[in-house]
Structure formats: C-alpha cells, structure tokens
Write a protein that holds these residues in place. Structure first.
Motif, PDB file in Angstrom:
ATOM      1  N   ALA A  97       0.832  -1.202   0.000  1.00 54.37           N
ATOM      2  CA  ALA A  97       0.000   0.000   0.000  1.00 54.37           C
ATOM      3  C   ALA A  97       0.867   1.252   0.000  1.00 54.37           C
ATOM      4  N   ASN A  98       0.364   2.284  -0.663  1.00 52.49           N
ATOM      5  CA  ASN A  98       1.090   3.554  -0.695  1.00 52.49           C
ATOM      6  C   ASN A  98       0.522   4.571   0.283  1.00 52.49           C
ATOM      7  N   SER A  99      -0.762   4.412   0.697  1.00 47.63           N
ATOM      8  CA  SER A  99      -1.372   5.413   1.568  1.00 47.63           C
ATOM      9  C   SER A  99      -2.397   4.758   2.478  1.00 47.63           C
ATOM     10  N   PHE A 100      -2.567   5.359   3.657  1.00 44.18           N
ATOM     11  CA  PHE A 100      -3.324   4.726   4.726  1.00 44.18           C
ATOM     12  C   PHE A 100      -4.289   5.699   5.396  1.00 44.18           C
ATOM     13  N   ASN A 101      -5.297   5.126   6.023  1.00 41.43           N
ATOM     14  CA  ASN A 101      -6.232   5.873   6.854  1.00 41.43           C
ATOM     15  C   ASN A 101      -5.697   5.956   8.286  1.00 41.43           C
ATOM     16  N   PRO A 102      -6.218   6.889   9.092  1.00 41.62           N
ATOM     17  CA  PRO A 102      -5.783   6.974  10.488  1.00 41.62           C
ATOM     18  C   PRO A 102      -6.235   5.793  11.336  1.00 41.62           C
ATOM     19  N   GLY A 103      -7.193   5.049  10.867  1.00 44.53           N
ATOM     20  CA  GLY A 103      -7.698   3.867  11.544  1.00 44.53           C
ATOM     21  C   GLY A 103      -8.450   3.020  10.530  1.00 44.53           C
ATOM     22  N   PRO A 104      -9.097   1.963  10.971  1.00 47.64           N
ATOM     23  CA  PRO A 104      -9.846   1.107  10.040  1.00 47.64           C
ATOM     24  C   PRO A 104     -11.178   1.740   9.658  1.00 47.64           C
ATOM     25  N   THR A 105     -11.110   2.907   9.044  1.00 51.88           N
ATOM     26  CA  THR A 105     -12.312   3.688   8.744  1.00 51.88           C
ATOM     27  C   THR A 105     -13.052   3.202   7.509  1.00 51.88           C
ATOM     28  N   GLY A 106     -12.358   2.455   6.652  1.00 57.45           N
ATOM     29  CA  GLY A 106     -12.971   2.020   5.407  1.00 57.45           C
ATOM     30  C   GLY A 106     -12.984   3.073   4.322  1.00 57.45           C
ATOM     31  N   ALA A 107     -12.361   4.234   4.569  1.00 55.68           N
ATOM     32  CA  ALA A 107     -12.291   5.271   3.536  1.00 55.68           C
ATOM     33  C   ALA A 107     -11.330   4.829   2.434  1.00 55.68           C
ATOM     34  N   HIS A 108     -11.679   5.105   1.189  1.00 62.97           N
ATOM     35  CA  HIS A 108     -10.841   4.749   0.051  1.00 62.97           C
ATOM     36  C   HIS A 108     -10.897   5.860  -0.983  1.00 62.97           C
ATOM     37  N   TYR A 109      -9.790   6.028  -1.696  1.00 60.24           N
ATOM     38  CA  TYR A 109      -9.815   6.964  -2.820  1.00 60.24           C
ATOM     39  C   TYR A 109     -10.870   6.524  -3.820  1.00 60.24           C
ATOM     40  N   GLU A 110     -10.905   5.208  -4.103  1.00 61.59           N
ATOM     41  CA  GLU A 110     -11.897   4.645  -5.013  1.00 61.59           C
ATOM     42  C   GLU A 110     -12.491   3.389  -4.368  1.00 61.59           C
ATOM     43  N   PRO A 111     -13.734   3.453  -3.916  1.00 60.59           N
ATOM     44  CA  PRO A 111     -14.335   2.310  -3.213  1.00 60.59           C
ATOM     45  C   PRO A 111     -14.401   1.036  -4.032  1.00 60.59           C
ATOM     46  N   ASP A 112     -14.328   1.127  -5.366  1.00 65.82           N
ATOM     47  CA  ASP A 112     -14.433  -0.065  -6.202  1.00 65.82           C
ATOM     48  C   ASP A 112     -13.101  -0.723  -6.501  1.00 65.82           C
ATOM     49  N   ASP A 113     -12.014  -0.241  -5.893  1.00 64.97           N
ATOM     50  CA  ASP A 113     -10.718  -0.887  -6.096  1.00 64.97           C
ATOM     51  C   ASP A 113     -10.765  -2.346  -5.657  1.00 64.97           C
ATOM     52  N   LEU A 114      -9.851  -3.133  -6.233  1.00 64.34           N
ATOM     53  CA  LEU A 114      -9.753  -4.546  -5.871  1.00 64.34           C
ATOM     54  C   LEU A 114      -9.479  -4.709  -4.379  1.00 64.34           C
TER      55      LEU A 114
END
Length: 420
Positions: A97-114
C-alpha cells in the motif's frame, strides 16, 4: 521547538530581500506541524494537505526541512520518531500500500478498487513507499544518535522490505500483487487483470506505479530503483549498527548492487542529442521511456536522494535532457519554465521540480532565482501548489499540498543555511 524554527526563519529573512520568502517559509513550517500531524500515542499520523490520508512518501518528504534542525530540537526529533513508528506499522500491515487511513475507517480513494482493506486509502504499489522511510530513518538516526525506533517491529519491517524488493525482481513469475480499478483511465489501473505490462528479467525491482501515483508505462522505474538501492545501503548500515544483524546487512547490500547493475545494463539509453542518459522506465524487453516526472524520486533528484549509487557523468547528460524541450514534460511559458507531470495536464509546471532543480544545481544564485520564481507564481495565495500553468499561475491545482510547501522551505533554507 518554536525558538529553533524562529531562528531558522530569521536567517531566511536576513538572506532574502523579499520579505515574502521568510513569511511563506514560516507559515509553511508552522502549517505542517500544526495542521498535518495528529498524535496517536507515540506515533504521528500525517495527512498530505487537502487529502485526509497518509502517504509513506509524502510523510517523509513533508519532514525534509526539519531534519536539519533535529540536533537543536528534541521535540522535533520526537515528532520524526513518531512518524517513523507509524510508517513501520503501516508497512508491517501492508507493504504494497502507498497510503493509509488513520484507523480502520474504510475510507478509500476509489471504493471499487480490488483492495478493500479498511486501513488502506489506496494500494498502489510504488517502490518509493518502501524506500523513503529508510532515508528518513537513516537521517534521523545520524542527526540524533537515537535508536529507540529500531525495535522488533522495525527489524522485521526491514526484512520485509528486502524480501519484497527481491520478490518483485521476478514480478511476472512470483508476485501476488494485482491492482484493478474498474472503468478507470489507463494511468489509474494496471493491464493484464492487474499484473501490469509484460517484463523481462533485469535485476531491477518492479513498481506498478510512479511517485506521481500514475501507472508505470514500463515496470522498471529507474529513479525508483536507484532510490531503493540507496535506501538498502542505509538499511544495511542500520542493521549492522543497531541490530547486529550481519546477514540482513549483507543481503541488503547485495540487493542494492543488483539494482544498480540492472540500471546500468538496462536503464541507460543513447540519446541522439545528449548521448548516454538514464531512461525513466524500461521493461527489459526493449521498451524504453525517455522523460522525467516532477515527483520524487525523479531523474533530476538523483544527487539529492541517491548520492552513492548514481553516475555523475550520466546524470549531467540526463539533467540537460530533463531541463529542456527534449523532455516531453518540460514546459516553458511567460511565467516560468520547468518540469511537469503526466499526472496533471500539459503546460503545468510543478514547484516540487523547481525546488529539486535548485537543490541539485550546485549554484546558490540559481537557488535564489528558483525561490523567487515560486514566490512570484503563488497566485497571491502565500502557498506553494501542486502545479500551475506556465503562462498563468492563477490556474493551479491543489490549494494545499504540503509536500510542495516543504520542498520550497528546504530550498530556501539551503540558501540561508547550506548543509555543506
């Protein structure tokens, strides 16, 4: 810490006649500490600016101007240590992974990514994501003499980095990594069901994406491999001195040598005007991409980031190519001339590349010119942007891009406080 920052800013103010330089440096240094960093126990989470995620690359380069101050500020040293702890934890969680959330928030740049890991903002595999934390760790250690971040987790992460770079030398045969972004433009996904474009073996290590977060045209990114080779040398030094792990150090040094040998065999091309130069990307099958990108690691940044593994003569010829019209991503207009990126539209110049040009120029006069140019092209905002139009700086992208802020600060500080 405040007194240390003020002392450096005051020296900038004495160095530059234009008061806007010191003002912009002061604001940017304070903004990074106040607005991008969030403390989480003994760690720090670092957002990029106007994107609420932490990139391993950006969180390193955002700290670059503070590294010269570590010996004078235990508080700054603690902050860098906290960022390193967070980076190590993130690499432990997912080294692709290149980038992360501050916690397991489920936020994604693109929710449909693999990839749908709730901790991961985006899983674009980029060599620099593993290499930049090695540079940061080495600089912090050398500046402070501290070793407290080099715990069991860090030790295992260093092993993981070496193992992954080795595995990705044979990406076609061995890699488990796939990146698929449905219905995306070509630079936002990988072909062949996420495997990427075809490769031949070169000894270099594969990268799916560039430091711009755009997909590689060819899987062996030359500046990325040289950054990794430098980082592995630093890893070996830490492994020996801090972990007494001779086997890890030997493996890291051997791999570093393999990457450099691969670059020298497959990553050098004969340009009709400039002679033998570094390619930006190759595939080991005859594919060669001649360009440079504003994002680091770039070919332009080799002396800054990979000082022990690049060839100065080849670099000098490559630099002449990069800083001129033979580079398809070099633009010259009425407001400025400089390197851009396929990540933004044509005609857009990136201040990061202007800062890198200055930092690698060896010319204090040119450094001053490039500081003044960035002040003159801020569109009256007092901030350094991602990119701006070569004729009209009022047309710019990303109103708050902390990486660009920090590189501008580093250039201004280098004029006022030369490292050497």
């Amino acid at each position: 810490m405040k007194d240390v920052l003020n002392a450096y800013v005051e020296q900038v103010a004495r160095t530059f006649e234009d008061p806007r330089v010191a003002s912009m440096v002061s604001d940017a240094l304070e903004r990074t500490l106040a607005d991008t960093l969030t403390r989480d126990g003994d760690e720090y989470f670092v957002i990029t600016g106007d994107i609420p995620a932490m990139w391993l690359r950006d969180s390193t380069t955002q700290l670059w101007p503070y590294l010269r101050m570590l010996g004078e500020s235990p508080e700054l040293s603690d902050i860098v240590a906290g960022v390193l702890r967070r980076q190590f934890r993130q690499i432990e969680h997912d080294p692709y992974a290149n980038s992360f959330n501050p916690g397991p928030t489920g936020a994604h740049y693109e929710p449909d990514d693999l990839n749908d890991d709730p901790w991961v903002w985006e899983q674009k595999y980029e060599i620099d994501s593993l290499a930049f934390p090695l540079l940061l760790a080495h600089r912090w250690w050398k500046a402070t003499g501290r070793t407290d971040v080099f715990n069991d987790r860090a030790h295992q992460v260093f092993r993981t980095i070496v193992a992954q770079f080795r595995l990705e030398q044979r990406h076609e045969e061995l890699s488990p990594y796939r990146f698929v972004r449905p219905d995306a433009i070509p630079t936002e996904t990988l072909v062949r069901e996420g495997l990427g474009t075809p490769l031949g073996f070169t000894g270099m290590t594969w990268s799916g994406f560039r430091p711009s977060d755009d997909a590689c045209t060819y899987g062996y990114n030359v500046p990325g491999n040289l950054l990794a080779a430098q980082g592995l040398r630093y890893l070996a030094e830490i492994a020996t001195s801090c972990f007494a792990d001779a086997a890890l150090a030997q493996d890291a040094l051997a791999l570093s040598g393999e990457l450099v040998a691969g670059v020298n065999e497959f990553g050098l091309v004969k340009h009709p005007t400039h002679g033998q130069i570094y390619a930006y990307e190759v595939d080991g099958l005859g594919g060669e991409l001649l360009m440079d990108d504003a994002n680091m690691p770039s070919l332009l940044s080799l002396p800054l980031l990979s000082p022990d593994v690049y060839d100065p003569e080849v670099y000098a010829r490559t630099r002449a190519f990069v800083l001129g019209p033979d580079n398809p991503w070099w633009f010259s207009g009425t407001a400025a001339s400089g390197v851009g990126s396929p990540h933004t539209r044509e005609r857009r110049i990136w201040p990061i590349a202007l800062s890198v040009e200055g930092l690698t120029s060896g010319s204090p006069e040119r450094q001053r010119e490039l500081v003044a140019l960035q002040v003159a092209t801020d569109a009256g905002t007092g901030r350094i942007h991602e990119a701006f139009d070569m004729d009209d700086p009022a047309q710019f992208s990303r109103p708050w891009f902390s990486w660009a802020d920090s590189m501008f600060c580093e250039l201004a500080l280098e004029v006022a406080h030369p490292r050497s």
